[in-house]
Design a protein around this motif. Structure first.
Motif, PDB file in Angstrom:
ATOM      1  N   SER A 170      69.268  81.526  19.133  1.00 14.40           N
ATOM      2  CA  SER A 170      69.865  81.598  20.465  1.00 14.40           C
ATOM      3  C   SER A 170      71.142  80.771  20.526  1.00 14.40           C
ATOM      4  O   SER A 170      72.133  81.176  21.148  1.00 14.40           O
ATOM      5  CB  SER A 170      68.870  81.109  21.514  1.00 14.40           C
ATOM      6  OG  SER A 170      67.730  81.930  21.558  1.00 14.40           O
ATOM      7  N   GLU A 184      76.434  76.725  30.466  1.00 14.57           N
ATOM      8  CA  GLU A 184      75.823  78.056  30.532  1.00 14.57           C
ATOM      9  C   GLU A 184      74.672  78.182  29.538  1.00 14.57           C
ATOM     10  O   GLU A 184      73.635  78.773  29.850  1.00 14.57           O
ATOM     11  CB  GLU A 184      76.871  79.130  30.253  1.00 14.57           C
ATOM     12  CG  GLU A 184      77.890  79.312  31.373  1.00 14.57           C
ATOM     13  CD  GLU A 184      78.986  80.274  30.994  1.00 14.57           C
ATOM     14  OE1 GLU A 184      79.564  80.917  31.892  1.00 14.57           O
ATOM     15  OE2 GLU A 184      79.305  80.382  29.765  1.00 14.57           O
ATOM     16  N   ARG A 185      74.864  77.627  28.342  1.00  6.90           N
ATOM     17  CA  ARG A 185      73.805  77.712  27.333  1.00  6.90           C
ATOM     18  C   ARG A 185      72.552  76.983  27.799  1.00  6.90           C
ATOM     19  O   ARG A 185      71.438  77.508  27.658  1.00  6.90           O
ATOM     20  CB  ARG A 185      74.309  77.129  26.008  1.00  6.90           C
ATOM     21  CG  ARG A 185      73.311  77.275  24.869  1.00  6.90           C
ATOM     22  CD  ARG A 185      73.879  76.795  23.554  1.00  6.90           C
ATOM     23  NE  ARG A 185      74.155  75.372  23.549  1.00  6.90           N
ATOM     24  CZ  ARG A 185      75.365  74.840  23.477  1.00  6.90           C
ATOM     25  NH1 ARG A 185      76.435  75.617  23.434  1.00  6.90           N
ATOM     26  NH2 ARG A 185      75.540  73.526  23.481  1.00  6.90           N
ATOM     27  N   LEU A 213      70.836  79.088  30.509  1.00 11.77           N
ATOM     28  CA  LEU A 213      70.164  80.275  29.978  1.00 11.77           C
ATOM     29  C   LEU A 213      68.903  79.898  29.218  1.00 11.77           C
ATOM     30  O   LEU A 213      67.897  80.622  29.280  1.00 11.77           O
ATOM     31  CB  LEU A 213      71.127  81.045  29.069  1.00 11.77           C
ATOM     32  CG  LEU A 213      72.292  81.738  29.762  1.00 11.77           C
ATOM     33  CD1 LEU A 213      73.237  82.364  28.745  1.00 11.77           C
ATOM     34  CD2 LEU A 213      71.795  82.797  30.736  1.00 11.77           C
ATOM     35  N   ARG A 272      66.336  79.241  31.937  1.00 11.55           N
ATOM     36  CA  ARG A 272      65.955  80.424  32.692  1.00 11.55           C
ATOM     37  C   ARG A 272      65.136  81.405  31.849  1.00 11.55           C
ATOM     38  O   ARG A 272      64.214  82.043  32.367  1.00 11.55           O
ATOM     39  CB  ARG A 272      67.212  81.129  33.226  1.00 11.55           C
ATOM     40  CG  ARG A 272      66.935  82.404  33.989  1.00 11.55           C
ATOM     41  CD  ARG A 272      68.203  83.081  34.448  1.00 11.55           C
ATOM     42  NE  ARG A 272      68.920  82.296  35.467  1.00 11.55           N
ATOM     43  CZ  ARG A 272      69.990  82.746  36.111  1.00 11.55           C
ATOM     44  NH1 ARG A 272      70.463  83.961  35.858  1.00 11.55           N
ATOM     45  NH2 ARG A 272      70.586  81.986  37.015  1.00 11.55           N
ATOM     46  N   HIS A 273      65.469  81.531  30.565  1.00 11.51           N
ATOM     47  CA  HIS A 273      64.832  82.552  29.720  1.00 11.51           C
ATOM     48  C   HIS A 273      64.020  81.929  28.578  1.00 11.51           C
ATOM     49  O   HIS A 273      63.869  82.542  27.530  1.00 11.51           O
ATOM     50  CB  HIS A 273      65.898  83.484  29.136  1.00 11.51           C
ATOM     51  CG  HIS A 273      66.721  84.190  30.170  1.00 11.51           C
ATOM     52  ND1 HIS A 273      66.233  85.235  30.933  1.00 11.51           N
ATOM     53  CD2 HIS A 273      68.000  83.988  30.580  1.00 11.51           C
ATOM     54  CE1 HIS A 273      67.179  85.661  31.753  1.00 11.51           C
ATOM     55  NE2 HIS A 273      68.261  84.916  31.565  1.00 11.51           N
ATOM     56  N   CYS A 323      70.771  87.518  24.606  1.00  7.41           N
ATOM     57  CA  CYS A 323      71.512  86.355  25.117  1.00  7.41           C
ATOM     58  C   CYS A 323      72.844  86.753  25.738  1.00  7.41           C
ATOM     59  O   CYS A 323      73.216  86.231  26.801  1.00  7.41           O
ATOM     60  CB  CYS A 323      71.733  85.353  23.976  1.00  7.41           C
ATOM     61  SG  CYS A 323      70.228  84.525  23.412  1.00  7.41           S
ATOM     62  N   ALA A 333      72.187  88.394  29.041  1.00  5.32           N
ATOM     63  CA  ALA A 333      71.838  87.378  30.035  1.00  5.32           C
ATOM     64  C   ALA A 333      73.071  86.592  30.465  1.00  5.32           C
ATOM     65  O   ALA A 333      73.212  86.236  31.652  1.00  5.32           O
ATOM     66  CB  ALA A 333      70.784  86.437  29.459  1.00  5.32           C
ATOM     67  N   LEU A 334      73.983  86.318  29.540  1.00  6.52           N
ATOM     68  CA  LEU A 334      75.207  85.603  29.883  1.00  6.52           C
ATOM     69  C   LEU A 334      76.091  86.447  30.794  1.00  6.52           C
ATOM     70  O   LEU A 334      76.657  85.929  31.773  1.00  6.52           O
ATOM     71  CB  LEU A 334      75.964  85.242  28.601  1.00  6.52           C
ATOM     72  CG  LEU A 334      77.303  84.526  28.776  1.00  6.52           C
ATOM     73  CD1 LEU A 334      77.120  83.199  29.488  1.00  6.52           C
ATOM     74  CD2 LEU A 334      77.979  84.318  27.415  1.00  6.52           C
ATOM     75  N   LEU A 337      74.597  86.361  34.196  1.00  6.47           N
ATOM     76  CA  LEU A 337      74.822  85.076  34.853  1.00  6.47           C
ATOM     77  C   LEU A 337      76.228  84.996  35.427  1.00  6.47           C
ATOM     78  O   LEU A 337      76.425  84.551  36.570  1.00  6.47           O
ATOM     79  CB  LEU A 337      74.594  83.947  33.844  1.00  6.47           C
ATOM     80  CG  LEU A 337      74.927  82.532  34.321  1.00  6.47           C
ATOM     81  CD1 LEU A 337      74.021  82.120  35.474  1.00  6.47           C
ATOM     82  CD2 LEU A 337      74.802  81.538  33.149  1.00  6.47           C
TER      83      LEU A 337
END
Length: 314
Positions: free
Chosen positions: A176, A188-189, A192, A195-196, A254, A257-258, A261
């Protein structure tokens, strides 16, 4: 769950792309080169040293005498080359796989980004040094967890749960990070990952079980000694394919998802020379793109809309 399934079948489809197949064959080329170099410079001396060691081992004298009485007088001469091969194969395979991991992951991330997320801004939140340090720290933590939990492996149900859980955690942490290092910022990393976390852990566990598949081939190589030189390259190729699939699965999940976001935050997808392109928000009922290797339609705006927006701004 829908994101997991969507990213999974996209990763499987990407494994059929010629570029990915060529990358999966890279370890075989590296192994052939390493084996050729090692054979040319070290084979004769290694075999002689091993043969001498077997002959000087006093505790093996009884075995040699028994084999000699059975008509195997040169057993040590036959066994020495086999032991050299068995000792060299893991080292060569490890070097090849590490080399492939270093070069394959960035290539696969760029492939997914160019084909599916061409407008996603790259914030460069993770450097190569940070990636190496992250991988080392995560690996040490996983090894410590394995050692501390090893007594619990004597309990039958836990031996089937704890090792895959630990290796799944390590896989999700490393892959990831590499998938988001180029595009996501540090903030952001972290978001994420929080969140995930469970979805990423699930992907890691599935990939960990898939990584056990080549072990069947290794066992077959021991059983079918005559096909040893054929089965070993097959096992290495399977390892590489599993690695490619795992990396693609994490990358698809990923980066999607980014993008989601940033769409929630109404952030910019790309900075253009004549203006900016905002991130459009997808409708809740929008269906995913049918082509797994085509750019995301939700991330691209037609040129006409760009012109209208610029005229209004003027």
């Amino acid at each position: 769950m829908s994101s997991l399934i969507d990213s999974c079948w996209r990763a499987a489809a990407y494994c059929l792309i010629p570029r990915v197949i060529l990358l999966s064959l890279l370890p075989l080329l590296l192994i052939a080169i390493l084996a050729g170099v090692c054979t040319h410079f070290f084979w004769a001396d290694a075999v002689q040293a091993t043969d001498r060691m077997l002959g000087d081992a006093g505790w093996l004298s009884g075995i040699w005498s028994w084999l000699s009485s059975m008509g195997w007088g040169n057993a040590s001469h036959v066994l020495a080359p086999l032991l050299v091969v068995l000792a060299a194969v893991p080292v060569i395979v490890l070097v090849a796989l590490i080399s492939v991991a270093v070069f394959m992951t960035p290539a696969l991330v760029n492939l997914v980004a160019q084909r599916r997320f061409p407008l996603l801004v790259r914030k460069h939140g993770g450097s190569v040094v940070a990636s190496v340090m992250w991988s080392l720290v995560s690996t040490v933590a996983a090894v410590v967890a394995l050692v501390l939990s090893s007594p619990l492996w004597l309990i039958p149900p836990l031996v089937l749960v704890l090792p895959p859980l630990i290796w799944g955690w390590l896989t999700y942490r490393v892959m990831s990070f590499d998938a988001l290092a180029e595009h996501a910022s540090k903030e952001e990393r972290k978001l994420l990952f929080e969140r995930h976390r469970y979805s990423l852990l699930s992907i890691g566990m599935v990939c960990g079980f898939l990584g056990a598949a080549p072990s069947v081939v290794w066992a077959s190589a021991v059983v079918f000694a005559a096909a040893f030189l054929v089965l070993i390259p097959v096992a290495i190729w399977i390892y590489t394919l599993v690695f490619a699939f795992s990396s693609l699965w994490f990358t698809h999940f990923c980066l999607a998802a980014l993008a989601e976001l940033r769409a929630e935050r109404n952030e910019l997808l790309v900075e253009a020379a004549g203006g900016v392109v905002p991130a459009p928000v997808e409708s809740e009922g929008a269906a995913p793109a049918g082509d797994p290797i085509a750019p995301e339609q939700s991330l691209a705006l037609p040129n006409e809309s760009h012109g209208k927006r610029d005229n209004n701004a003027d």
